[in-house]
Structures are given as structure tokens and as C-alpha cells.
Motif scaffolding. Structure first.
Motif, PDB file in Angstrom:
ATOM      1  N   ARG A  21       0.363  -0.664  -7.509  1.00 17.97           N
ATOM      2  CA  ARG A  21       0.024   0.574  -6.450  1.00 17.97           C
ATOM      3  C   ARG A  21      -0.045   0.077  -4.886  1.00 17.97           C
ATOM      4  O   ARG A  21       0.565   0.666  -4.025  1.00 17.97           O
ATOM      5  CB  ARG A  21      -1.231   1.262  -6.776  1.00 17.97           C
ATOM      6  CG  ARG A  21      -1.591   2.369  -6.091  1.00 17.97           C
ATOM      7  CD  ARG A  21      -3.007   2.840  -6.537  1.00 17.97           C
ATOM      8  NE  ARG A  21      -3.912   1.974  -6.063  1.00 17.97           N
ATOM      9  CZ  ARG A  21      -4.286   1.671  -4.940  1.00 17.97           C
ATOM     10  NH1 ARG A  21      -3.945   2.414  -3.994  1.00 17.97           N
ATOM     11  NH2 ARG A  21      -5.492   0.802  -4.710  1.00 17.97           N
ATOM     12  N   LEU A  22      -0.649  -1.230  -4.860  1.00 23.70           N
ATOM     13  CA  LEU A  22      -0.847  -1.665  -3.485  1.00 23.70           C
ATOM     14  C   LEU A  22       0.583  -1.836  -2.770  1.00 23.70           C
ATOM     15  O   LEU A  22       0.677  -1.664  -1.558  1.00 23.70           O
ATOM     16  CB  LEU A  22      -1.876  -2.683  -3.442  1.00 23.70           C
ATOM     17  CG  LEU A  22      -3.088  -2.542  -3.956  1.00 23.70           C
ATOM     18  CD1 LEU A  22      -3.989  -4.019  -4.170  1.00 23.70           C
ATOM     19  CD2 LEU A  22      -4.013  -1.970  -2.665  1.00 23.70           C
ATOM     20  N   ILE A  23       1.374  -2.521  -3.429  1.00 22.15           N
ATOM     21  CA  ILE A  23       2.703  -2.820  -2.952  1.00 22.15           C
ATOM     22  C   ILE A  23       3.400  -1.497  -2.628  1.00 22.15           C
ATOM     23  O   ILE A  23       4.085  -1.383  -1.583  1.00 22.15           O
ATOM     24  CB  ILE A  23       3.530  -3.550  -4.092  1.00 22.15           C
ATOM     25  CG1 ILE A  23       2.942  -5.150  -4.025  1.00 22.15           C
ATOM     26  CG2 ILE A  23       4.974  -3.867  -3.613  1.00 22.15           C
ATOM     27  CD1 ILE A  23       3.388  -5.907  -5.078  1.00 22.15           C
ATOM     28  N   SER A  24       3.383  -0.683  -3.567  1.00 22.57           N
ATOM     29  CA  SER A  24       4.032   0.842  -3.224  1.00 22.57           C
ATOM     30  C   SER A  24       3.438   1.269  -2.034  1.00 22.57           C
ATOM     31  O   SER A  24       4.288   2.193  -1.153  1.00 22.57           O
ATOM     32  CB  SER A  24       3.928   1.675  -4.522  1.00 22.57           C
ATOM     33  OG  SER A  24       2.602   2.203  -4.473  1.00 22.57           O
ATOM     34  N   GLU A  25       2.296   1.077  -1.606  1.00 26.85           N
ATOM     35  CA  GLU A  25       1.879   1.653  -0.316  1.00 26.85           C
ATOM     36  C   GLU A  25       2.009   0.559   1.078  1.00 26.85           C
ATOM     37  O   GLU A  25       1.469   0.860   2.163  1.00 26.85           O
ATOM     38  CB  GLU A  25       0.070   1.581  -0.634  1.00 26.85           C
ATOM     39  CG  GLU A  25      -0.277   2.672  -1.448  1.00 26.85           C
ATOM     40  CD  GLU A  25      -1.882   2.703  -1.861  1.00 26.85           C
ATOM     41  OE1 GLU A  25      -2.498   2.156  -1.004  1.00 26.85           O
ATOM     42  OE2 GLU A  25      -2.177   3.758  -2.374  1.00 26.85           O
ATOM     43  N   PRO A  53       6.543  -5.376  -0.862  1.00 24.79           N
ATOM     44  CA  PRO A  53       7.499  -4.478  -1.082  1.00 24.79           C
ATOM     45  C   PRO A  53       8.887  -4.790  -0.981  1.00 24.79           C
ATOM     46  O   PRO A  53       9.172  -5.936  -0.460  1.00 24.79           O
ATOM     47  CB  PRO A  53       7.357  -3.445   0.196  1.00 24.79           C
ATOM     48  CG  PRO A  53       5.856  -4.038   0.656  1.00 24.79           C
ATOM     49  CD  PRO A  53       5.589  -5.303   0.123  1.00 24.79           C
ATOM     50  N   PHE A  54      10.031  -4.104  -1.515  1.00 24.02           N
ATOM     51  CA  PHE A  54      11.254  -4.496  -1.465  1.00 24.02           C
ATOM     52  C   PHE A  54      12.050  -3.262  -1.472  1.00 24.02           C
ATOM     53  O   PHE A  54      11.547  -2.374  -1.706  1.00 24.02           O
ATOM     54  CB  PHE A  54      11.313  -5.113  -2.913  1.00 24.02           C
ATOM     55  CG  PHE A  54      11.166  -4.361  -4.111  1.00 24.02           C
ATOM     56  CD1 PHE A  54      12.332  -3.528  -4.542  1.00 24.02           C
ATOM     57  CD2 PHE A  54      10.023  -4.182  -4.629  1.00 24.02           C
ATOM     58  CE1 PHE A  54      11.891  -2.612  -5.555  1.00 24.02           C
ATOM     59  CE2 PHE A  54       9.789  -3.627  -5.537  1.00 24.02           C
ATOM     60  CZ  PHE A  54      10.680  -2.634  -5.981  1.00 24.02           C
ATOM     61  N   THR A  55      13.291  -3.435  -1.127  1.00 28.14           N
ATOM     62  CA  THR A  55      14.252  -2.447  -1.175  1.00 28.14           C
ATOM     63  C   THR A  55      15.376  -2.826  -2.458  1.00 28.14           C
ATOM     64  O   THR A  55      15.299  -3.970  -2.757  1.00 28.14           O
ATOM     65  CB  THR A  55      15.326  -2.335   0.163  1.00 28.14           C
ATOM     66  OG1 THR A  55      16.014  -3.641   0.130  1.00 28.14           O
ATOM     67  CG2 THR A  55      14.425  -2.397   1.521  1.00 28.14           C
ATOM     68  N   GLU A  56      15.972  -1.749  -2.933  1.00 24.24           N
ATOM     69  CA  GLU A  56      17.009  -2.098  -3.861  1.00 24.24           C
ATOM     70  C   GLU A  56      17.798  -3.015  -3.620  1.00 24.24           C
ATOM     71  O   GLU A  56      18.250  -3.792  -4.635  1.00 24.24           O
ATOM     72  CB  GLU A  56      17.523  -0.756  -4.342  1.00 24.24           C
ATOM     73  CG  GLU A  56      18.287  -0.868  -5.703  1.00 24.24           C
ATOM     74  CD  GLU A  56      18.678   0.783  -6.159  1.00 24.24           C
ATOM     75  OE1 GLU A  56      19.877   0.462  -6.731  1.00 24.24           O
ATOM     76  OE2 GLU A  56      18.154   1.516  -6.214  1.00 24.24           O
ATOM     77  N   THR A  57      18.261  -3.055  -2.684  1.00 21.08           N
ATOM     78  CA  THR A  57      19.336  -4.372  -2.301  1.00 21.08           C
ATOM     79  C   THR A  57      18.942  -5.642  -2.144  1.00 21.08           C
ATOM     80  O   THR A  57      19.404  -6.541  -2.311  1.00 21.08           O
ATOM     81  CB  THR A  57      19.996  -4.029  -0.899  1.00 21.08           C
ATOM     82  OG1 THR A  57      18.898  -3.891  -0.012  1.00 21.08           O
ATOM     83  CG2 THR A  57      20.810  -2.766  -0.617  1.00 21.08           C
TER      84      THR A  57
END
Length: 151
Positions: A21-25, A53-57
Motif C-alpha cells: 500500500r505504501l509503495i502504491s502511494e 514504486p516501479f513502472t511495468e517496463t
């Protein structure tokens, strides 16, 4: 000298969804490594990781991720193969047992390894070189891990 810091042990099934949850924020989270699946370079209860956090790439071969694998367990392992949305994960200290996860099941990506209190950014030359060679050495990993375990 008295240490006023209190350590709390929180079960992974409680802690890691909160980490996700924290990472998604947009936050990063520092965790102490638990378990031996990322040996020899990340050691149980000694080393820490910064997950963020990350991007799909970003989810490419060699990246180390926190993910819920297909059987429901949460693992912190390296991506060894990507086929569309499907990821195959393997701990650096594991020889053959892989996990399957979907891109949607990734909770965070390792940004920094903190090994013996020294920081290794995953985008840095040292960690990139380690990752490249450790993956290339897969055919002889059994012997390398046997040597490490005896040291």
C-alpha cells in the motif's frame, strides 16, 4: 548504554500488504532481509533492502521484486524470465525452484540493497555487474553456493 529502541516482529502476511500500500502511494520502504533465498549477496537478518514504486517496463529480467506468486505466497526474488504479463522468479540462493507471478501481482521493486551497511543502488554499476554475472553463472551456481555455505 541502554537501547530504547524496541523491535517488533510482524508476520509477513500482515506487514507486506501494508508495504505494498505504501509503495502504491509512491513511498519507499526499507525492510530487513528474512530468509536465505537471496544468499549469498543478501543475508538473513543482516542486510536490508529499499523497495519502491516501479513502472511495468522496469519489470525485466534481472530486476528483484516483491511479489505474490501464483500459489499466494509473497516472495522477494529476481525475475529470470518475462513472457508478456507472466514473470518467472528465482531467489539468488535457489537452484531450481521457481515461482510464477503476473505483472499485476508485483508489489514493489528493489531500488537499493544495503549490505553490511553499505548501499548498492540497483541502477549502479556494482549491483548491475553482480546481477549480470550471477545470472550468467546459473549453470555452476550449485557449486558456488556450496562453497559459500561452507565459508
Amino acid at each position: 548504554m541502554i537501547n530504547n529502541e524496541q523491535k517488533r516482529i510482524i508476520p509477513n502476511e500482515v506487514l507486506l500488504p501494508e508495504v505494498a500500500r505504501l509503495i502504491s502511494e509512491g513511498h519507499t520502504v526499507t525492510l530487513i532481509i528474512r530468509g536465505n533465498s537471496m544468499n549469498p549477496f543478501l543475508v538473513d537478518r543482516r542486510d536490508r533492502i529499499v523497495v519502491g514504486p516501479f513502472t511495468e517496463t522496469d519489470l525485466q529480467r534481472g530486476a528483484v521484486v516483491l511479489a505474490r506468486e501464483s500459489l499466494g505466497r509473497i516472495v522477494f526474488h529476481r525475475i529470470i524470465r518475462r513472457n508478456g504479463q507472466e514473470l518467472t522468479l528465482l531467489g539468488d540462493g535457489n537452484l531450481k525452484v521457481t515461482e510464477q507471478a503476473n505483472v499485476a501481482d508485483v508489489m514493489g521493486i528493489m531500488i537499493t540493497a544495503i549490505r553490511k551497511d553499505k548501499e548498492y543502488p540497483c541502477s549502479g554499476r556494482t549491483w548491475q555487474r553482480y546481477s549480470f554475472w550471477w545470472m550468467k553463472l546459473m549453470p555452476i551456481r550449485r557449486w558456488l553456493l556450496a562453497i559459500f555455505r561452507r565459508i
